[in-house]
Design an enzyme around this catalytic site. Structure first.
Site, mmCIF file in Angstrom:
data_model
loop_
_atom_site.group_PDB
_atom_site.id
_atom_site.type_symbol
_atom_site.label_atom_id
_atom_site.label_comp_id
_atom_site.label_asym_id
_atom_site.label_seq_id
_atom_site.Cartn_x
_atom_site.Cartn_y
_atom_site.Cartn_z
ATOM 1 N N CYS A 97 49.978 21.233 74.607
ATOM 2 C CA CYS A 97 49.447 20.088 75.340
ATOM 3 C C CYS A 97 50.040 19.984 76.740
ATOM 4 O O CYS A 97 49.366 19.659 77.685
ATOM 5 C CB CYS A 97 49.811 18.807 74.609
ATOM 6 S SG CYS A 97 48.495 18.179 73.607
ATOM 7 N N HIS A 115 65.841 28.052 80.917
ATOM 8 C CA HIS A 115 64.577 27.330 80.790
ATOM 9 C C HIS A 115 64.023 27.453 79.370
ATOM 10 O O HIS A 115 63.652 26.468 78.752
ATOM 11 C CB HIS A 115 63.572 27.856 81.807
ATOM 12 C CG HIS A 115 62.200 27.280 81.655
ATOM 13 N ND1 HIS A 115 61.842 26.059 82.190
ATOM 14 C CD2 HIS A 115 61.100 27.735 80.988
ATOM 15 C CE1 HIS A 115 60.594 25.791 81.870
ATOM 16 N NE2 HIS A 115 60.115 26.788 81.143
ATOM 17 N N GLU A 169 61.436 15.581 71.140
ATOM 18 C CA GLU A 169 60.313 15.554 70.202
ATOM 19 C C GLU A 169 60.281 16.874 69.433
ATOM 20 O O GLU A 169 60.603 17.931 69.987
ATOM 21 C CB GLU A 169 59.001 15.264 70.934
ATOM 22 C CG GLU A 169 58.680 16.207 72.072
ATOM 23 C CD GLU A 169 57.717 17.279 71.676
ATOM 24 O OE1 GLU A 169 57.334 17.308 70.502
ATOM 25 O OE2 GLU A 169 57.379 18.095 72.528
ATOM 26 N N GLY A 185 44.116 17.846 64.443
ATOM 27 C CA GLY A 185 45.218 18.735 64.811
ATOM 28 C C GLY A 185 46.564 18.186 64.405
ATOM 29 O O GLY A 185 46.681 17.097 63.862
#
Lengths: 269, 429
Positions: free
Chosen positions: B52, B101, B116, B193
């Site tokens: 997303c 990263h 999350e 989803g």
């Protein structure tokens, strides 16, 4: 003297409510509520002493009317507090109360002689009911304002001071409705008792003097609002705006008419 | 192999707005990224991640300028962004920065909502997809496995996961500001989803009474609905259902809008203006942005939701700081490994290891034999040394032989594994 004390009490309470609004500490809120309660009690004593001073219900001068308006809003709010916990409602209501008290303080406190025609049991009944109705409608105004502030932040998605401090939209919407469902029947009753008094004093139920006309306009505004709410589901933003407009009409009936449009009610100065 | 040949190139929610990101979504053909990236010259290993909030390519490349340009071109092939503007939206990390990263992404430190939990799963899927197609090699295999273990370490050693709030958490917060109490409210999930599932889970925990799932394939809708004791409907029933629900979570893979302002306007009348909370977690977006202009309709997309979370971010920052320290530490370890993954250090490590073993065994043996002369001892030591040399001779030749870069990496990796050269580092950890 008593009046000044209650005025100071209201100012203190409002200041404390504002401090609570900023800090959100529950202790401060309790303090603000106690102060408001104390000021309300003092104010009640003030009005009773005015009663003995005037020899009749002290609702015939501008000072007394606005002071009673503030009183009724205070007690309307405190009575609501028994049933609802609405976050930060007090801050808004106490600000309006403080504003009303300031206006009352600025107007002449001399007691006017009551014309014999108006000396009737209807005076306390009509005037107090009408002004208590205004108190509830004033709370409706506050909740409408809070709704719009909260709605704005939710729509704009920019979360500032109000997002976390104000309750949910649903709670505010309910609050508007509760204020109006109490305020509106009282307003209706105020108008009906007024017309009985008019019949007794002047011989006719309805004179179409500006105050009567404007209170009728206000009544129709609120009636339309409640009707639309139940029939067409006018809620949310629209209801909030109407609650604000309705209250502006209330204020106009109170002041605009008195100062701009002379009529039989114009003794109330 | 130099560290600087590890690169990460991509866009995320910080560098590009949803309008740009949604143009890069690779929904139509899941094979395309692998096909295209494989064709790019100089892209020796790669892993392609698309979620997303981010699209990124983790890759290794010896000659870089050309490869980087081709990957940019590939990423933005479907968008209307001009080639000169591309650099405004992307980030390019190299070497140690690239490793850091990736670790941060895996540990959800780079997420829109820090902590999350979904991203790790998404990264694992991305890695599996790339590895199954043999797009990854020695370096990325190790790097990604490390990334997973770093993420796990951060999750257990810091509190970042326990306060893990995600998009759906933010959505719940907002729903409470709109509806007050969520008890008795109904939610409609459009698209079945993972994200929708997670959002529904949060909402149900807050007292939502009914979950309705609308999906293009009814089968998936039925499966998801079963989890929440809800009901499944087809997409055709969307409008009818919207009259009944309070919250709508949309996360379909549709390439265009599925709900327009004109569709919802009459529905609001039917609903008697009861508030409607629309959550668009799909990229590309499912819901018309103009819906937010309707009275009593509140539309939030992924970017909007992040602002809500900003509100209680401060508490998590402390934990994030500790997590960042772990990331730095682990990056250094990986750099060490890369450095060791050269020919000379590997040979040296082999010799060192053999030598250590020999010395230890010699000491052990010699301590039992008391009647040996100094000359005897010398000969035994010499014998041990030449056994070592002979044993190591062929592996070293084998290592030195390779010419191909890829072969060399494989051989080094293989040899290091056979001799357990990295185990010592690991034990120290």
């Amino acid at each position: 003297m008593l009046f000044s004390l209650s005025l100071i009490g209201y100012y203190l309470s409002t200041t404390t409510y504002i401090i609570f609004f900023v800090t959100q500490k529950n202790k401060i809120r309790s303090a603000a509520r106690c102060l408001l309660f104390g000021a309300g009690v003092l104010h009640t004593v003030t009005i009773i002493s005015r009663y003995f001073l005037a020899g009749h219900t002290p609702l015939t001068t501008h000072h007394d009317t606005v002071s009673f308006f503030a009183w009724s809003m205070t007690w309307a709010f405190l009575s609501f507090r028994w049933r609802y916990q609405v976050k930060n409602f007090g801050t808004f209501v106490s600000l309006v109360i403080a504003a009303l008290m300031t206006i009352a303080a600025l107007s002449s406190q001399t007691i006017a002689e009551l014309p014999p025609a108006l000396q009737s049991a209807w005076l306390p009944v009509h005037a107090s009911i009408a002004i208590i109705a205004d108190g509830f409608l004033g709370m409706g105004f506050c909740s409408g304002l809070m709704y719009l502030l909260q709605e704005r932040e939710l729509k704009k998605k920019r979360f500032g001071v109000f997002y976390s401090r104000l309750p949910s939209l649903d709670a505010l919407d309910n609050l508007i409705q509760h204020c109006l469902t109490v305020g509106f029947p009282l307003l209706t009753l105020g108008i009906i008792t007024g017309s009985f008094w008019a019949k007794q004093a002047w011989g006719a139920y309805w004179h179409w003097d500006p105050k009567e006309t404007w209170s009728l306009i206000t009544w129709f505004l609120y009636a339309a609002m409640l009707h639309q709410r139940f029939i067409a589901g006018w809620r949310g933003k629209r209801a909030a705006i109407l609650a604000i407009i309705g209250f502006i009409a209330v204020l106009f009936t109170l002041w605009g008419v008195t100062f701009l449009l002379p009529g039989v009610h114009s003794y109330v100065r | 192999m130099s560290v600087d040949s590890i690169l990460v190139l991509g866009v995320n929610h910080k560098t590009a707005p949803v309008e740009v990101r949604e143009q890069l979504a690779f929904t139509s053909d899941p094979e395309r990224p692998f096909r295209k990236l494989r064709e790019i010259p100089g892209c020796s290993e790669f892993c392609f991640l698309s979620t997303c909030n981010r699209v990124e390519v983790i890759f290794t490349s010896p000659h870089q300028m050309e490869t980087i340009r081709s990957i940019k071109k590939f990423l933005f092939a479907t968008s209307n962004i001009k080639e000169d503007d591309i650099d405004n939206f992307i980030y390019l990390h190299r070497g140690a920065d690239a490793i850091t990263h990736l670790y941060r992404v895996a540990a959800s430190l780079d997420s829109m909502v820090v902590g999350e939990p979904q991203i790790l799963g998404q990264l694992k899927d991305a890695y599996r997809n790339s590895a199954d197609r043999e797009c990854t090699g020695v370096i990325l295999n190790r790097l990604l496995h490390k990334a997973f273990s770093v993420a796990k370490r951060i999750r257990t050693e810091t509190n970042i996961g326990s306060s893990a709030v995600s998009i759906s958490y933010a959505a719940v917060e907002l729903a409470k500001k709109i509806f007050g109490n969520l008890e008795g409210k109904k939610v409609l999930l459009v698209g079945a989803g993972e994200m929708a599932e997670l959002a529904a889970e949060h909402l149900v925990n807050q007292g939502i009474s009914e979950v309705i799932v609308a999906n293009r394939t009814l089968e998936r809708a039925v499966n998801l609905a079963k989890r929440f004791n809800g009901k499944a409907v087809g997409l055709a029933e969307l409008h009818a259902q919207m009259e009944l629900v309070d919250i709508l979570v949309s996360s379909t893979g549709a390439s265009g809008l599925i709900l327009h302002q004109e569709d919802v306007k009459p529905i609001m009348k039917q609903r008697k203006n009861r508030p409607l909370f629309l959550i668009d977690i799909a990229v590309p977006r499912d819901l018309d942005p103009k819906l937010n202009d309707l009275d009593n309709v509140y539309l939030y997309d992924v970017d909007d939701l992040s602002q809500v979370v900003e509100v209680n971010k401060a508490e998590r920052e402390q934990e994030a700081l500790r997590a960042e320290r772990i990331v730095t530490e682990e990056t250094l370890k990986f750099l060490q490994w890369i450095e060791d993954m050269q020919l000379t250090p590997t040979i040296a490590a082999m010799r060192r290891k053999a030598d250590t073993i020999a010395q230890a065994e010699l000491a052990k043996t010699l301590s039992h034999c008391s009647n040996l002369t100094a000359r005897d001892i010398k000969s035994i030591e010499k014998m041990a040394g030449s056994i070592l040399n002979k044993i190591l001779h062929d592996p070293i030749l084998f290592l030195k032989e390779g010419h191909n870069h890829e072969d060399k990496q494989l051989k080094l990796d293989f040899t290091r594994k056979i001799f357990g050269l990295d185990l010592e580092h690991e034990k120290e950890e």
